[in-house]
Design a protein around this motif. Sequence first.
Motif, mmCIF file in Angstrom:
data_model
loop_
_atom_site.group_PDB
_atom_site.id
_atom_site.type_symbol
_atom_site.label_atom_id
_atom_site.label_comp_id
_atom_site.label_asym_id
_atom_site.label_seq_id
_atom_site.Cartn_x
_atom_site.Cartn_y
_atom_site.Cartn_z
ATOM 1 N N PRO A 28 0.850 -1.199 0.000
ATOM 2 C CA PRO A 28 0.000 0.000 0.000
ATOM 3 C C PRO A 28 0.880 1.242 0.000
ATOM 4 C CG PRO A 28 0.105 -0.929 2.186
ATOM 5 C CD PRO A 28 0.860 -1.863 1.307
ATOM 6 N N PHE A 29 1.408 1.580 -1.157
ATOM 7 C CA PHE A 29 2.483 2.557 -1.266
ATOM 8 C C PHE A 29 2.145 3.879 -0.583
ATOM 9 C CE2 PHE A 29 6.267 4.260 -3.167
ATOM 10 C CZ PHE A 29 5.983 5.599 -3.385
ATOM 11 N N SER A 30 0.944 4.388 -0.806
ATOM 12 C CA SER A 30 0.622 5.747 -0.353
ATOM 13 C C SER A 30 0.656 5.899 1.161
ATOM 14 C CB SER A 30 -0.736 6.177 -0.883
ATOM 15 O OG SER A 30 -1.750 5.353 -0.339
ATOM 16 N N ILE A 31 0.524 4.807 1.904
ATOM 17 C CA ILE A 31 0.529 4.912 3.364
ATOM 18 C C ILE A 31 1.821 4.411 3.977
ATOM 19 C CG2 ILE A 31 -1.977 4.740 3.499
ATOM 20 C CD1 ILE A 31 -1.619 1.867 4.514
ATOM 21 N N ASN A 32 2.753 3.993 3.126
ATOM 22 C CA ASN A 32 4.009 3.450 3.634
ATOM 23 C C ASN A 32 5.103 4.492 3.717
ATOM 24 O OD1 ASN A 32 2.799 0.957 3.692
ATOM 25 N ND2 ASN A 32 4.448 -0.091 2.586
ATOM 26 N N HIS A 33 5.919 4.383 4.760
ATOM 27 C CA HIS A 33 7.162 5.135 4.826
ATOM 28 C C HIS A 33 8.109 4.569 3.766
ATOM 29 C CE1 HIS A 33 11.259 6.052 6.218
ATOM 30 N NE2 HIS A 33 10.733 7.117 6.808
ATOM 31 N N MET A 34 8.819 5.448 3.076
ATOM 32 C CA MET A 34 9.780 5.026 2.069
ATOM 33 C C MET A 34 11.140 5.631 2.384
ATOM 34 S SD MET A 34 8.002 3.092 0.099
ATOM 35 C CE MET A 34 9.238 2.827 -1.182
ATOM 36 N N GLY A 35 12.178 4.884 2.079
ATOM 37 C CA GLY A 35 13.509 5.390 2.376
ATOM 38 C C GLY A 35 14.532 4.946 1.360
ATOM 39 N N TRP A 36 15.609 5.692 1.318
ATOM 40 C CA TRP A 36 16.783 5.324 0.529
ATOM 41 C C TRP A 36 17.936 5.089 1.498
ATOM 42 C CZ3 TRP A 36 16.944 4.155 -4.520
ATOM 43 C CH2 TRP A 36 15.908 4.600 -5.344
ATOM 44 N N TYR A 37 18.610 3.976 1.312
ATOM 45 C CA TYR A 37 19.788 3.627 2.095
ATOM 46 C C TYR A 37 20.955 3.419 1.122
ATOM 47 C CZ TYR A 37 16.769 2.619 6.132
ATOM 48 O OH TYR A 37 15.886 2.719 7.177
ATOM 49 N N ARG A 38 22.150 3.405 1.656
ATOM 50 C CA ARG A 38 23.307 3.097 0.816
ATOM 51 C C ARG A 38 24.317 2.286 1.612
ATOM 52 N NH1 ARG A 38 25.911 9.186 0.120
ATOM 53 N NH2 ARG A 38 26.725 9.413 2.259
#
Length: 112
Positions: A28-38
């Motif tokens: 459920p993309f719109s309610i999910n936290h999203m992040g970028w890691y490296r």
Amino acid sequence: QVQLVESGGGLVQAGGSLRLSCAASGIPFSINHMGWYRQAPGKQRELVAGITSGGATNYADSVKGRFTISRDNAKNTVYLQMNSLKPEDTAVYYCNSNRRWWGQGTQVTVSS
């Protein structure tokens, strides 16, 4: 089935720019936290930037003022605009959802 597919990595000279994209499905993309890691060779994976469902953002100190995270809920996609790149930004960049699901990673290499 959850899928996070990153794209946009590559080789760039110091001072250049890249834009990473992460297309999500199965969540459920719109309610999910999203992040970028490296993760750089020999180093631990670290958070680069995160964005909440409401659009609030946070950044690692090392990228503040140079990187911008954004999301397009209509396209189920999160972006990372990276400007003024430095050799120390070289790493594999991973997309993450809800600190649970991971993409396969995309390589970013910044030459001096």
